[in-house]
Design a protein around this motif. Sequence first.
Motif, PDB file in Angstrom:
ATOM      1  N   THR A   1       6.166   5.163  26.099  1.00  0.00           N
ATOM      2  CA  THR A   1       5.579   4.325  27.139  1.00  0.00           C
ATOM      3  C   THR A   1       4.737   5.219  28.032  1.00  0.00           C
ATOM      4  N   ARG A   2       3.515   4.801  28.264  1.00  0.00           N
ATOM      5  CA  ARG A   2       2.628   5.550  29.150  1.00  0.00           C
ATOM      6  C   ARG A   2       2.207   4.649  30.293  1.00  0.00           C
ATOM      7  N   THR A   3       2.263   5.186  31.491  1.00  0.00           N
ATOM      8  CA  THR A   3       1.793   4.461  32.667  1.00  0.00           C
ATOM      9  C   THR A   3       0.806   5.339  33.419  1.00  0.00           C
TER      10      THR A   3
ATOM     11  N   SER B   1       0.816  -1.214   0.000  1.00  0.00           N
ATOM     12  CA  SER B   1       0.000   0.000   0.000  1.00  0.00           C
ATOM     13  C   SER B   1       0.851   1.266   0.000  1.00  0.00           C
ATOM     14  N   GLY B   2       2.177   1.103   0.020  1.00  0.00           N
ATOM     15  CA  GLY B   2       3.071   2.251  -0.055  1.00  0.00           C
ATOM     16  C   GLY B   2       3.377   2.929   1.266  1.00  0.00           C
ATOM     17  N   HIS B   3       3.065   2.291   2.372  1.00  0.00           N
ATOM     18  CA  HIS B   3       3.357   2.880   3.678  1.00  0.00           C
ATOM     19  C   HIS B   3       4.839   2.737   4.002  1.00  0.00           C
ATOM     20  N   ASP B   4       5.365   3.693   4.757  1.00  0.00           N
ATOM     21  CA  ASP B   4       6.780   3.644   5.104  1.00  0.00           C
ATOM     22  C   ASP B   4       7.024   3.273   6.564  1.00  0.00           C
ATOM     23  N   ALA B   5       5.942   3.005   7.314  1.00  0.00           N
ATOM     24  CA  ALA B   5       6.085   2.609   8.715  1.00  0.00           C
ATOM     25  C   ALA B   5       4.835   1.867   9.164  1.00  0.00           C
ATOM     26  N   MET B   6       5.030   1.086  10.215  1.00  0.00           N
ATOM     27  CA  MET B   6       3.924   0.420  10.892  1.00  0.00           C
ATOM     28  C   MET B   6       3.992   0.801  12.361  1.00  0.00           C
ATOM     29  N   THR B   7       2.846   0.939  13.001  1.00  0.00           N
ATOM     30  CA  THR B   7       2.819   1.210  14.431  1.00  0.00           C
ATOM     31  C   THR B   7       1.886   0.214  15.113  1.00  0.00           C
ATOM     32  N   LEU B   8       2.138   0.002  16.388  1.00  0.00           N
ATOM     33  CA  LEU B   8       1.240  -0.807  17.195  1.00  0.00           C
ATOM     34  C   LEU B   8       1.289  -0.316  18.620  1.00  0.00           C
ATOM     35  N   GLN B   9       0.267  -0.681  19.367  1.00  0.00           N
ATOM     36  CA  GLN B   9       0.207  -0.345  20.784  1.00  0.00           C
ATOM     37  C   GLN B   9      -0.039  -1.638  21.537  1.00  0.00           C
ATOM     38  N   THR B  10       0.728  -1.857  22.605  1.00  0.00           N
ATOM     39  CA  THR B  10       0.598  -3.085  23.375  1.00  0.00           C
ATOM     40  C   THR B  10       0.778  -2.801  24.856  1.00  0.00           C
ATOM     41  N   LEU B  11       0.185  -3.624  25.682  1.00  0.00           N
ATOM     42  CA  LEU B  11       0.332  -3.465  27.130  1.00  0.00           C
ATOM     43  C   LEU B  11       1.780  -3.687  27.541  1.00  0.00           C
ATOM     44  N   THR B  12       2.217  -2.995  28.566  1.00  0.00           N
ATOM     45  CA  THR B  12       3.609  -3.096  28.997  1.00  0.00           C
ATOM     46  C   THR B  12       3.977  -4.503  29.442  1.00  0.00           C
TER      47      THR B  12
ATOM     48  N   GLU C   1      -3.710   1.240  36.638  1.00  0.00           N
ATOM     49  CA  GLU C   1      -3.097   0.016  37.149  1.00  0.00           C
ATOM     50  C   GLU C   1      -3.827  -0.483  38.396  1.00  0.00           C
ATOM     51  N   ALA C   2      -4.258   0.412  39.250  1.00  0.00           N
ATOM     52  CA  ALA C   2      -4.967   0.012  40.466  1.00  0.00           C
ATOM     53  C   ALA C   2      -6.275  -0.712  40.138  1.00  0.00           C
ATOM     54  N   VAL C   3      -6.917  -0.299  39.050  1.00  0.00           N
ATOM     55  CA  VAL C   3      -8.194  -0.898  38.667  1.00  0.00           C
ATOM     56  C   VAL C   3      -7.999  -2.154  37.837  1.00  0.00           C
ATOM     57  N   THR C   4      -7.043  -2.126  36.909  1.00  0.00           N
ATOM     58  CA  THR C   4      -6.894  -3.218  35.938  1.00  0.00           C
ATOM     59  C   THR C   4      -5.752  -4.174  36.232  1.00  0.00           C
ATOM     60  N   GLY C   5      -4.773  -3.724  37.017  1.00  0.00           N
ATOM     61  CA  GLY C   5      -3.583  -4.536  37.237  1.00  0.00           C
ATOM     62  C   GLY C   5      -2.565  -4.405  36.122  1.00  0.00           C
ATOM     63  N   VAL C   6      -2.840  -3.547  35.146  1.00  0.00           N
ATOM     64  CA  VAL C   6      -1.945  -3.323  34.008  1.00  0.00           C
ATOM     65  C   VAL C   6      -1.314  -1.945  34.164  1.00  0.00           C
ATOM     66  N   GLY C   7       0.015  -1.904  34.119  1.00  0.00           N
ATOM     67  CA  GLY C   7       0.727  -0.660  34.378  1.00  0.00           C
ATOM     68  C   GLY C   7       0.616   0.392  33.297  1.00  0.00           C
ATOM     69  N   GLY C   8       0.432  -0.016  32.060  1.00  0.00           N
ATOM     70  CA  GLY C   8       0.369   0.957  30.983  1.00  0.00           C
ATOM     71  C   GLY C   8       0.570   0.293  29.637  1.00  0.00           C
ATOM     72  N   TYR C   9       1.024   1.087  28.678  1.00  0.00           N
ATOM     73  CA  TYR C   9       1.207   0.563  27.329  1.00  0.00           C
ATOM     74  C   TYR C   9       2.451   1.146  26.678  1.00  0.00           C
ATOM     75  N   HIS C  10       2.896   0.439  25.650  1.00  0.00           N
ATOM     76  CA  HIS C  10       3.983   0.906  24.795  1.00  0.00           C
ATOM     77  C   HIS C  10       3.404   1.206  23.415  1.00  0.00           C
ATOM     78  N   ARG C  11       3.885   2.255  22.797  1.00  0.00           N
ATOM     79  CA  ARG C  11       3.634   2.484  21.379  1.00  0.00           C
ATOM     80  C   ARG C  11       4.926   2.101  20.676  1.00  0.00           C
ATOM     81  N   MET C  12       4.810   1.252  19.658  1.00  0.00           N
ATOM     82  CA  MET C  12       5.977   0.728  18.949  1.00  0.00           C
ATOM     83  C   MET C  12       5.868   1.065  17.471  1.00  0.00           C
ATOM     84  N   VAL C  13       7.029   1.286  16.826  1.00  0.00           N
ATOM     85  CA  VAL C  13       7.080   1.645  15.414  1.00  0.00           C
ATOM     86  C   VAL C  13       8.116   0.794  14.705  1.00  0.00           C
ATOM     87  N   LYS C  14       7.800   0.431  13.462  1.00  0.00           N
ATOM     88  CA  LYS C  14       8.767  -0.221  12.582  1.00  0.00           C
ATOM     89  C   LYS C  14       8.804   0.559  11.283  1.00  0.00           C
TER      90      LYS C  14
END
Length: 75
Positions: free
Chosen positions: A52-54, A23-34, A59-72
Amino acid sequence: MTGAAGGIGAALLVEAEGQARASGHDAMTLQTLTENPAIHLYERFGFTVVETRTDPDYEAVTGVGGYHRMVKRLA
């Protein structure tokens, strides 16, 4: 990569990258839990953490500290 999940995850990343390139894109991104163990898979495929966002309240409600945004970069 070993195990069914690694094989399926790798296959999905290969397919997504192929479609992004076609499709002609020059990057991919994703977001995933830490705490996601798939982060290692993403890194093996060339993704890097760019943010990285925390949130202690989240975290107190979900037990998950945050997420990472990743790029390729594809170019």
